[in-house]
Write a protein that holds these residues in place. Structure first.
Motif, mmCIF file in Angstrom:
data_model
loop_
_atom_site.group_PDB
_atom_site.id
_atom_site.type_symbol
_atom_site.label_atom_id
_atom_site.label_comp_id
_atom_site.label_asym_id
_atom_site.label_seq_id
_atom_site.Cartn_x
_atom_site.Cartn_y
_atom_site.Cartn_z
ATOM 1 N N THR A 160 -0.587 10.049 5.435
ATOM 2 C CA THR A 160 0.222 10.155 6.725
ATOM 3 C C THR A 160 0.389 11.578 7.053
ATOM 4 O OG1 THR A 160 1.232 8.134 6.188
ATOM 5 C CG2 THR A 160 2.259 9.464 7.841
ATOM 6 N N VAL A 161 -0.030 11.813 8.062
ATOM 7 C CA VAL A 161 0.210 13.264 8.516
ATOM 8 C C VAL A 161 0.835 13.139 9.881
ATOM 9 C CG1 VAL A 161 -2.105 14.158 7.905
ATOM 10 C CG2 VAL A 161 -1.754 13.543 10.293
ATOM 11 N N ALA A 162 1.557 14.343 10.375
ATOM 12 C CA ALA A 162 2.477 14.477 11.507
ATOM 13 C C ALA A 162 1.498 14.859 12.507
ATOM 14 C CB ALA A 162 3.826 15.308 11.368
ATOM 15 N N LYS A 163 0.483 15.829 12.348
ATOM 16 C CA LYS A 163 -0.276 16.669 13.114
ATOM 17 C C LYS A 163 -1.585 16.597 13.118
ATOM 18 C CE LYS A 163 3.535 18.241 14.910
ATOM 19 N NZ LYS A 163 3.752 19.235 16.045
ATOM 20 N N VAL A 164 -2.205 16.673 14.046
ATOM 21 C CA VAL A 164 -3.918 16.538 14.066
ATOM 22 C C VAL A 164 -4.354 17.604 13.163
ATOM 23 C CG1 VAL A 164 -5.946 16.497 15.487
ATOM 24 C CG2 VAL A 164 -3.799 15.587 16.508
ATOM 25 N N SER A 165 -3.812 18.882 13.316
ATOM 26 C CA SER A 165 -4.442 19.891 12.473
ATOM 27 C C SER A 165 -4.310 19.719 11.035
ATOM 28 C CB SER A 165 -3.546 21.251 12.969
ATOM 29 O OG SER A 165 -2.387 21.198 12.840
ATOM 30 N N LYS A 225 0.876 -1.043 -0.119
ATOM 31 C CA LYS A 225 0.098 0.188 0.001
ATOM 32 C C LYS A 225 0.880 1.340 0.061
ATOM 33 C CE LYS A 225 -3.303 -2.460 2.779
ATOM 34 N NZ LYS A 225 -3.427 -2.475 4.367
ATOM 35 N N LEU A 226 0.300 2.372 -0.448
ATOM 36 C CA LEU A 226 1.134 3.560 -0.769
ATOM 37 C C LEU A 226 0.364 4.719 0.312
ATOM 38 C CD1 LEU A 226 3.157 5.826 -1.660
ATOM 39 C CD2 LEU A 226 1.719 5.973 -3.708
ATOM 40 N N ARG A 227 0.827 5.018 1.329
ATOM 41 C CA ARG A 227 0.051 5.679 2.306
ATOM 42 C C ARG A 227 1.068 7.074 2.414
ATOM 43 N NH1 ARG A 227 -3.504 5.573 6.210
ATOM 44 N NH2 ARG A 227 -3.985 3.624 6.337
ATOM 45 N N PRO A 228 1.089 7.936 1.502
ATOM 46 C CA PRO A 228 2.148 9.090 1.317
ATOM 47 C C PRO A 228 1.976 10.045 2.406
ATOM 48 C CG PRO A 228 0.493 9.297 -0.334
ATOM 49 C CD PRO A 228 0.249 8.079 0.299
ATOM 50 N N HIS A 229 3.335 10.696 2.975
ATOM 51 C CA HIS A 229 3.121 11.752 4.115
ATOM 52 C C HIS A 229 2.894 13.157 3.320
ATOM 53 C CE1 HIS A 229 4.054 13.739 7.782
ATOM 54 N NE2 HIS A 229 4.406 12.407 8.290
ATOM 55 N N ILE A 230 1.959 13.783 3.819
ATOM 56 C CA ILE A 230 1.519 15.139 3.200
ATOM 57 C C ILE A 230 2.518 16.217 3.728
ATOM 58 C CG2 ILE A 230 -0.545 14.291 2.812
ATOM 59 C CD1 ILE A 230 -0.105 16.711 5.248
ATOM 60 N N ARG A 249 5.593 5.006 3.041
ATOM 61 C CA ARG A 249 4.970 6.340 3.407
ATOM 62 C C ARG A 249 6.048 7.253 2.761
ATOM 63 N NH1 ARG A 249 5.797 4.255 7.831
ATOM 64 N NH2 ARG A 249 7.092 6.207 8.635
ATOM 65 N N PRO A 250 6.496 7.429 1.864
ATOM 66 C CA PRO A 250 7.083 8.573 1.411
ATOM 67 C C PRO A 250 6.574 9.892 1.271
ATOM 68 C CG PRO A 250 6.784 7.147 -0.672
ATOM 69 C CD PRO A 250 5.976 6.401 0.485
ATOM 70 N N GLY A 251 7.170 10.850 1.229
ATOM 71 C CA GLY A 251 6.503 12.152 1.188
ATOM 72 C C GLY A 251 7.119 13.150 0.108
ATOM 73 N N ASN A 252 8.536 13.531 0.182
ATOM 74 C CA ASN A 252 9.095 14.366 -0.555
ATOM 75 C C ASN A 252 8.984 14.205 -2.217
ATOM 76 O OD1 ASN A 252 11.597 15.095 -1.906
ATOM 77 N ND2 ASN A 252 11.233 16.731 -0.077
ATOM 78 N N TYR A 253 8.717 12.663 -2.367
ATOM 79 C CA TYR A 253 8.945 12.403 -3.843
ATOM 80 C C TYR A 253 7.931 13.178 -4.941
ATOM 81 C CZ TYR A 253 4.287 10.233 -3.574
ATOM 82 O OH TYR A 253 3.052 9.831 -3.204
ATOM 83 N N VAL A 254 6.998 13.763 -4.114
ATOM 84 C CA VAL A 254 6.181 14.636 -5.086
ATOM 85 C C VAL A 254 6.778 15.730 -5.826
ATOM 86 C CG1 VAL A 254 3.842 14.036 -4.098
ATOM 87 C CG2 VAL A 254 5.052 15.764 -3.015
ATOM 88 N N PHE A 255 7.641 16.284 -5.034
ATOM 89 C CA PHE A 255 8.588 17.452 -5.430
ATOM 90 C C PHE A 255 9.860 17.107 -5.598
ATOM 91 C CE2 PHE A 255 5.738 20.231 -2.108
ATOM 92 C CZ PHE A 255 4.827 20.404 -3.077
ATOM 93 N N ASN A 256 10.477 16.347 -5.215
ATOM 94 C CA ASN A 256 12.046 16.315 -5.042
ATOM 95 C C ASN A 256 12.587 17.612 -4.541
ATOM 96 O OD1 ASN A 256 12.143 13.388 -5.440
ATOM 97 N ND2 ASN A 256 11.438 13.697 -7.564
#
Lengths: 368, 368
Positions: free
Chosen positions: B62-67, B36-41, B231-238
């Protein structure tokens, strides 16, 4: 800390009494030196604080960006220096619009390209825009070399949409200096400007501002007989870098980051919920010379804030002493308060150790 | 650049075609690896991009914060992992509120203090909350040592407001590594989690997630037979750090900062209107090993972005070659895209080199 235990974290905590003391002391310094105080709002980006500075004697404010000027003008502040070279047509149009609404805006020049653009816009709108000319007093960023200023100000005469209001410098290189060298940098800032001012007087210019200042240098440069205006910014808050430079004692740091211990994975490691997206990565211009780690862990001399991820702070327990537990809240004095305020949405003010009110950081993120 | 000349600066420019290519390629990798892919936003903090990730096959986020979770849930995303140890009552109450509104939230555990708090809140609200247990695979931030995981998951059984959903790690130490060591760190991330997963199976646990990933490591860890989720995150931008680590070529950096030359005070010095309040001060975990300066000056190999003040970038002309003029716009590939998106209010999307639309960075600054 008792009064802070219900505040969710990370949060910016501002001690109102210390803030007011810092503001009043700078006004007193300006009065004593016989200069105007035009604080830079980049440190706090909060119009409530700008208005407090004005209420305590500031003659106007300094901003870096037009969008900051717009926020401050909306909050009732009229006399605004945009201490930044404006080039883009959109920004110049927004300045014109502010002037038409009644703002008293001054702009900053150090090259002919932007001088022409600003002049054209002023003339098209039948306005005359006040301008400062920037002098490089050692920062090696923007600004003309001191010996080139008279020639440039002479050239300005042919731009009849602009009025020469004064000369300006910022000895920001002080932030890369050691504590022992701060007074000399401050005195030199004043002396370089004094020399340029005398050359301008010799060339026939009169009644112009001589504007200097950074929080660590103003106490030395403000007393130069030719200086007429100071533009410190950080002094409202102070921070670990100012403490390291000897500008302020730790008890004059009005801004702290309240954070919670979220994990204690090892006896020598504590994790807090403030990382680089709250505290920023600033370590001073020269890195570790005046600061250790990424902020001062208030009240815990045995803890070093050693690493920052985006939302985690990694604290090293460096020697024996009390260590906070998971769930405990601790306060961090940031290394550099200015980027910290820019990352947050509000300041939580405390009085007598208790939450009092919150102030929106209304110019946060205004970088255009 | 022609299509960008009317955009005021500094501005974040996002190449829509490259963004889509990056998103689709990561989905293809997840498919190929059968995870599964659950990217970090945290990288983009923009619900439009989260939804694009979901539309292209991500199973959740995936997020780090509730907000951040609140913003993403408002934008229609239901399956959210909050990969961060929650302690504060206010945050836990907000998680409960999201669950009651229909969000499928998972939380992260690595200590009993927060486990008890979360469990109490779940029970008071007659809920069962899904939880991942964090494993430290070498970052030395949060997370249990691998050998302590089975014991902790066994203890979890007594907290009947919580359900054990899986184990999770983030090999963030890769950002402090040299390019040559990236594959080994990725493989090790997978192997450590494989070992823990086998221990859990031996202890009788079945059907749990094994979640790994950072953009540089997923291409190595995702293929581990025990891994079920990345859970990769940065890949959208690099960004320049990813280029330095060999994760992406420069043409796969979708996010750039558009900036204007505002001053050229010396032949070897150019000043742009993007400083640390736009580009952030990130230099990679180990400083200058994989990046040079504070970003890559796109198309100008002879220019080094050497210093950042808050709103100024100081570029050194390091060798012969073309040099932009005052008023010219240039693009900077940031060192670390994640804090850059967090500092801005919008992304300006370009298609075929022209401005197309703008997307609000709606979770910008959400650090609670």
């Amino acid at each position: 800390m008792e009064g802070l235990k219900f505040i969710d974290t990370p949060a910016l905590i501002l001690d109102k009494a210390v803030l007011l003391k810092n503001i009043q002391e700078m006004s007193a310094l300006a009065n004593k030196a016989g200069v105007k105080l035009r604080p830079h709002i980049k440190a706090h980006k909060c119009s409530k604080i700008s208005n407090l500075q004005i209420a305590n004697g500031a003659s106007g404010i300094t901003v870096a960006k037009v969008s900051e000027a717009e926020v401050m003008f909306s909050a009732g502040i009229k006399d605004i220096l945009i201490a930044y070279q404006l080039i883009n047509t959109e920004k110049i149009n927004r300045v014109i619009s502010l002037i038409k609404k009644g703002a008293s805006i001054s702009c900053l020049l150090d090259n002919l390209c932007q001088t022409k653009k600003l002049n054209n816009a002023a003339k098209e709108n039948n306005l005359i825009i006040d301008t400062y000319v920037e002098v490089d007093s050692g920062l090696k960023r923007t600004g003309l070399e001191p010996e080139d200023v008279v020639g440039f100000v002479n050239e300005l005469k042919s731009f009849d949409g602009l009025r020469f209001k004064g000369i300006l410098t910022h000895a920001g290189q002080v932030y890369g200096a050691l504590k022992v060298n701060v007074p000399a940098i401050g005195h030199q800032e004043g002396m370089i400007m004094e020399k340029v001012a005398k050359s301008l007087e010799n060339a026939g210019f009169v009644d112009f501002e001589v504007s200097v200042g950074a929080t660590p240098t103003v106490k030395y440069s403000a007393y130069n007989p030719k200086v007429t205006e100071i533009r410190p910014g950080n002094y409202v808050f102070n921070d670990a870098i100012q403490v390291g430079l000897g500008t302020a004692e730790r008890d004059r740091c009005s801004l702290k980051v309240l954070t919670t211990v979220i994990s204690k994975p090892a006896p020598d490691r504590i994790i807090i919920d403030a990382g680089s997206k709250t505290l920023a990565l600033d370590k001073g211009a020269h890195g570790t010379e005046v600061v250790t780690g990424f902020g001062i862990v208030n009240g815990y001399p045995n803890l070093i804030l050693e690493r920052l991820s985006e939302e985690h702070g990694v604290i090293k327990v460096s020697s024996a002493g009390k260590v906070p537990a998971i769930g405990d809240k601790i306060l961090i004095i940031p290394n550099h308060a200015c980027p910290v305020a820019n990352l947050a949405e509000e300041l939580i003010l405390i009085e007598h150790g208790k939450e009092n009110e919150s102030w929106v950081i209304d110019a946060r993120g205004k970088n255009k």
